[in-house]
Design a protein around this motif. Structure first.
Motif, PDB file in Angstrom:
ATOM      1  N   GLU A 140     -99.466  57.454  83.051  1.00  0.00           N
ATOM      2  CA  GLU A 140    -100.642  57.784  82.739  1.00  0.00           C
ATOM      3  C   GLU A 140    -100.876  57.170  81.200  1.00  0.00           C
ATOM      4  O   GLU A 140    -102.109  57.189  80.900  1.00  0.00           O
ATOM      5  CB  GLU A 140    -100.382  59.408  82.774  1.00  0.00           C
ATOM      6  N   SER A 141     -99.864  57.402  80.439  1.00  0.00           N
ATOM      7  CA  SER A 141    -100.352  57.003  79.237  1.00  0.00           C
ATOM      8  C   SER A 141    -100.763  55.408  78.909  1.00  0.00           C
ATOM      9  O   SER A 141    -101.530  55.050  78.201  1.00  0.00           O
ATOM     10  CB  SER A 141     -98.801  57.412  78.241  1.00  0.00           C
ATOM     11  N   PHE A 142     -99.798  54.767  79.667  1.00  0.00           N
ATOM     12  CA  PHE A 142    -100.125  53.168  79.697  1.00  0.00           C
ATOM     13  C   PHE A 142    -101.627  53.108  80.159  1.00  0.00           C
ATOM     14  O   PHE A 142    -102.090  51.921  79.709  1.00  0.00           O
ATOM     15  CB  PHE A 142     -99.208  52.521  80.588  1.00  0.00           C
ATOM     16  N   TYR A 143    -101.907  53.662  81.170  1.00  0.00           N
ATOM     17  CA  TYR A 143    -103.331  53.420  81.634  1.00  0.00           C
ATOM     18  C   TYR A 143    -104.457  54.320  81.120  1.00  0.00           C
ATOM     19  O   TYR A 143    -105.687  54.351  81.837  1.00  0.00           O
ATOM     20  CB  TYR A 143    -103.236  53.517  83.078  1.00  0.00           C
ATOM     21  N   ASN A 144    -103.912  55.279  80.256  1.00  0.00           N
ATOM     22  CA  ASN A 144    -104.942  56.172  79.662  1.00  0.00           C
ATOM     23  C   ASN A 144    -105.515  57.030  80.683  1.00  0.00           C
ATOM     24  O   ASN A 144    -106.700  57.391  80.544  1.00  0.00           O
ATOM     25  CB  ASN A 144    -106.172  55.481  78.627  1.00  0.00           C
ATOM     26  N   LEU A 145    -104.655  57.569  81.601  1.00  0.00           N
ATOM     27  CA  LEU A 145    -105.192  58.503  82.742  1.00  0.00           C
ATOM     28  C   LEU A 145    -104.835  59.957  82.152  1.00  0.00           C
ATOM     29  O   LEU A 145    -103.894  60.237  81.349  1.00  0.00           O
ATOM     30  CB  LEU A 145    -104.404  58.125  83.873  1.00  0.00           C
ATOM     31  N   PRO A 196    -106.382  58.808 111.027  1.00  0.00           N
ATOM     32  CA  PRO A 196    -106.218  58.234 109.774  1.00  0.00           C
ATOM     33  C   PRO A 196    -107.485  57.523 109.108  1.00  0.00           C
ATOM     34  O   PRO A 196    -108.266  57.447 109.796  1.00  0.00           O
ATOM     35  CB  PRO A 196    -105.112  57.012 110.088  1.00  0.00           C
ATOM     36  N   MET A 197    -107.517  57.278 107.847  1.00  0.00           N
ATOM     37  CA  MET A 197    -108.741  56.880 106.998  1.00  0.00           C
ATOM     38  C   MET A 197    -109.275  55.590 107.624  1.00  0.00           C
ATOM     39  O   MET A 197    -108.137  54.659 108.011  1.00  0.00           O
ATOM     40  CB  MET A 197    -108.484  56.948 105.570  1.00  0.00           C
ATOM     41  N   GLU A 198    -110.279  55.082 107.670  1.00  0.00           N
ATOM     42  CA  GLU A 198    -110.628  53.887 108.250  1.00  0.00           C
ATOM     43  C   GLU A 198    -110.602  52.908 106.948  1.00  0.00           C
ATOM     44  O   GLU A 198    -110.336  53.304 105.874  1.00  0.00           O
ATOM     45  CB  GLU A 198    -111.987  53.834 108.699  1.00  0.00           C
ATOM     46  N   GLN A 199    -110.321  51.479 107.295  1.00  0.00           N
ATOM     47  CA  GLN A 199    -109.885  50.449 106.164  1.00  0.00           C
ATOM     48  C   GLN A 199    -111.025  50.434 105.109  1.00  0.00           C
ATOM     49  O   GLN A 199    -110.806  50.278 103.938  1.00  0.00           O
ATOM     50  CB  GLN A 199    -109.571  49.172 107.046  1.00  0.00           C
ATOM     51  N   GLU A 200    -112.372  50.437 105.718  1.00  0.00           N
ATOM     52  CA  GLU A 200    -113.418  50.286 104.787  1.00  0.00           C
ATOM     53  C   GLU A 200    -113.605  51.208 103.812  1.00  0.00           C
ATOM     54  O   GLU A 200    -114.280  51.320 102.617  1.00  0.00           O
ATOM     55  CB  GLU A 200    -114.911  49.978 105.313  1.00  0.00           C
ATOM     56  N   GLU A 201    -112.707  52.767 103.875  1.00  0.00           N
ATOM     57  CA  GLU A 201    -112.902  53.922 103.078  1.00  0.00           C
ATOM     58  C   GLU A 201    -111.882  53.885 101.969  1.00  0.00           C
ATOM     59  O   GLU A 201    -111.802  54.641 101.158  1.00  0.00           O
ATOM     60  CB  GLU A 201    -112.764  54.992 103.722  1.00  0.00           C
ATOM     61  N   LEU A 202    -110.853  52.897 102.059  1.00  0.00           N
ATOM     62  CA  LEU A 202    -109.539  52.999 101.142  1.00  0.00           C
ATOM     63  C   LEU A 202    -110.159  52.486  99.883  1.00  0.00           C
ATOM     64  O   LEU A 202    -109.561  53.427  98.926  1.00  0.00           O
ATOM     65  CB  LEU A 202    -108.704  51.653 102.014  1.00  0.00           C
ATOM     66  N   ALA A 203    -110.844  51.747  99.521  1.00  0.00           N
ATOM     67  CA  ALA A 203    -111.270  51.495  98.043  1.00  0.00           C
ATOM     68  C   ALA A 203    -111.843  52.693  97.580  1.00  0.00           C
ATOM     69  O   ALA A 203    -111.914  52.790  96.397  1.00  0.00           O
ATOM     70  CB  ALA A 203    -112.051  50.300  98.039  1.00  0.00           C
ATOM     71  N   TYR A 204    -113.007  53.222  98.248  1.00  0.00           N
ATOM     72  CA  TYR A 204    -113.514  54.405  97.579  1.00  0.00           C
ATOM     73  C   TYR A 204    -112.680  55.471  97.644  1.00  0.00           C
ATOM     74  O   TYR A 204    -112.658  56.354  96.522  1.00  0.00           O
ATOM     75  CB  TYR A 204    -114.675  55.038  98.796  1.00  0.00           C
ATOM     76  N   TYR A 205    -111.772  55.698  98.605  1.00  0.00           N
ATOM     77  CA  TYR A 205    -110.574  56.777  98.055  1.00  0.00           C
ATOM     78  C   TYR A 205    -109.965  56.640  96.782  1.00  0.00           C
ATOM     79  O   TYR A 205    -109.492  57.501  96.097  1.00  0.00           O
ATOM     80  CB  TYR A 205    -109.645  56.696  99.333  1.00  0.00           C
ATOM     81  N   ILE A 206    -109.475  55.371  96.624  1.00  0.00           N
ATOM     82  CA  ILE A 206    -108.432  54.902  95.593  1.00  0.00           C
ATOM     83  C   ILE A 206    -109.373  55.275  94.276  1.00  0.00           C
ATOM     84  O   ILE A 206    -108.987  55.849  93.242  1.00  0.00           O
ATOM     85  CB  ILE A 206    -107.944  53.476  95.702  1.00  0.00           C
ATOM     86  N   LEU A 255    -108.913  57.969  91.227  1.00  0.00           N
ATOM     87  CA  LEU A 255    -108.545  57.649  89.998  1.00  0.00           C
ATOM     88  C   LEU A 255    -109.667  58.098  88.910  1.00  0.00           C
ATOM     89  O   LEU A 255    -109.247  58.404  87.639  1.00  0.00           O
ATOM     90  CB  LEU A 255    -108.828  55.859  90.026  1.00  0.00           C
ATOM     91  N   ARG A 256    -110.807  58.114  89.462  1.00  0.00           N
ATOM     92  CA  ARG A 256    -112.037  58.537  88.309  1.00  0.00           C
ATOM     93  C   ARG A 256    -111.700  60.197  87.920  1.00  0.00           C
ATOM     94  O   ARG A 256    -112.259  60.603  86.949  1.00  0.00           O
ATOM     95  CB  ARG A 256    -113.385  58.462  88.957  1.00  0.00           C
ATOM     96  N   LEU A 257    -111.079  60.826  88.931  1.00  0.00           N
ATOM     97  CA  LEU A 257    -110.786  62.405  88.666  1.00  0.00           C
ATOM     98  C   LEU A 257    -109.867  62.464  87.535  1.00  0.00           C
ATOM     99  O   LEU A 257    -109.749  63.778  86.884  1.00  0.00           O
ATOM    100  CB  LEU A 257    -110.421  63.065  89.817  1.00  0.00           C
ATOM    101  N   VAL A 258    -109.187  61.354  87.258  1.00  0.00           N
ATOM    102  CA  VAL A 258    -108.352  61.614  86.161  1.00  0.00           C
ATOM    103  C   VAL A 258    -108.603  60.761  84.928  1.00  0.00           C
ATOM    104  O   VAL A 258    -107.831  60.289  83.929  1.00  0.00           O
ATOM    105  CB  VAL A 258    -106.601  61.497  86.543  1.00  0.00           C
ATOM    106  N   GLY A 259    -109.753  60.243  84.887  1.00  0.00           N
ATOM    107  CA  GLY A 259    -110.549  59.744  83.686  1.00  0.00           C
ATOM    108  C   GLY A 259    -110.292  58.192  83.653  1.00  0.00           C
ATOM    109  O   GLY A 259    -110.339  57.466  82.702  1.00  0.00           O
TER     110      GLY A 259
END
Length: 350
Positions: free
Chosen positions: A3-8, A192-202, A206-210
């Motif tokens: 978290e500290s390395f990536y400023n999360l 399971p999640m579809e492949q085209e949804e994965l980038a949005y999931y990640i 990530l955005r929820l933790v800054g």
């Protein structure tokens, strides 16, 4: 640590179900539609099933967060091997009532009175049973009996049953559950999640933790993650959490497919049994040769070292807890050192 390395501001891929991180994939959106339909109907049973790690509990907790507390009173129990009477006690307790009673009749009377009081105040009761595959047929029949509580033609309680795939199969196969089947108004199986949804999931997590685009996941990295995890959220979280740890240790800011394969290889190594080093041998002889990451074969998470993904997830849970404990210890030590330094400075001044 990472978290500290990536400023999360937190851990984006923690394994503990957290409704804050709910992601509305196609299958989860459809499940929510069925749950909303059930709420509008105000009666009967809704059944939601899914394989391990598909996000059933997160879905339910997200549902709870969306409920208007002026309209609903909601309770959830996580089922274990409960007898019919133990289930009734659990339901009574889940609605905040005293579950101690001399007999079953007292428990039923207490629960019914509470439901009628809530109905008189304009609130409907919703009961969610998670891990419903653990319920015995007798316990399920007890739940059906609870659905008989009515005020006029309105049901006083509605139930959502959430479980693994075998639960749905049992519901629709057991002859003794025919009456319950007749009260099931909708079912949905989480895929399971579809492949085209994965980038949005990640990115969503990530955005929820800054997150501020550090680290950056390349297109081939996202594809490799999907190949390894097949769209199952818990597996995705397990792998992505380990990827961030690896990235921080190696000071990597761009995550590509080679990084993903290196992490998968490391996770596979974690599952291999460790052989004791004989005292008769020099320690140096036990050090393996360097690993050429470029030539590593992709190792599916399902069968790394002959272990199941659940075991890997348990190990990740323990690792995360250890990291959290170490972080807290370091913070305390830093605080103590600062106090000692401040005290030393005062002594020098005197």
């Amino acid at each position: 640590m990472y978290e500290s390395f990536y400023n999360l501001q937190g851990r984006p891929f923690q394994l503990t179900p957290d409704p804050r991180f709910y992601f509305s994939s196609r299958t989860h959106k459809k499940a929510m539609a069925y749950l909303s339909y059930g709420l509008n109907q105000g009666e009967g049973f809704i059944i939601v099933t899914g394989d391990i790690g598909t996000g059933k509990t997160t879905l339910v907790r997200h549902l709870f967060d969306t409920l208007d507390r002026n309209e609903f009173i909601a309770a959830m129990i996580v089922s274990t091997q409960l007898s019919a009477e133990d289930l009734l006690r659990s339901v009574v307790a889940a609605f905040g009532l005293d579950a101690q009673a001399d007999d079953k009749g007292q428990l039923l009377s207490r629960l019914e009175r509470h439901l009628r009081e809530q109905y008189a105040m304009g609130r409907r009761a919703l009961l969610v049973v998670d891990e419903a595959q653990n319920l015995s047929n007798a316990a399920l029949e007890e739940m059906r009996m609870l659905s008989n509580f009515q005020e006029g033609d309105k049901a006083l309680i509605q139930s959502f049953l959430v479980g693994q795939p075998e639960f749905r199969e049992r519901i629709f196969a057991a002859p003794e559950l025919e009456q319950l089947r007749q009260r099931v108004i909708a079912t949905h199986h989480l895929e399971p999640m579809e492949q085209e949804e994965l980038a949005y999931y990640i990115e969503h997590r990530l955005r929820l933790v800054g997150w501020d685009n550090d680290p950056c996941f390349t297109v081939d990295a996202v594809e490799e993650i999907y190949n390894q995890c097949q769209g199952v959220p818990r597996r995705l979280n397990t792998l992505c959490s380990r990827v961030l740890l690896y990235g921080a240790l190696e000071e990597i800011h761009e995550i590509d497919a080679d990084v993903i394969r290196a992490v998968v290889s490391d996770m596979a190594t974690d599952q291999r049994p460790v052989q004791a080093v004989s005292s008769a041998r020099p320690v140096q002889s036990q050090i393996p040769p360097p690993v050429n990451r470029q030539n590593d074969a992709t190792i599916p998470l399902e069968a790394s070292g002959g272990k199941s993904v659940e075991e890997m997830e348990n190990r990740m849970d323990k690792l995360e807890n250890m990291m959290k404990s170490q972080d807290e210890t370091l913070q305390k030590l830093t605080s103590i050192m600062a106090q000692l330094a401040a005290g030393g400075s005062k002594g020098d001044d005197s």
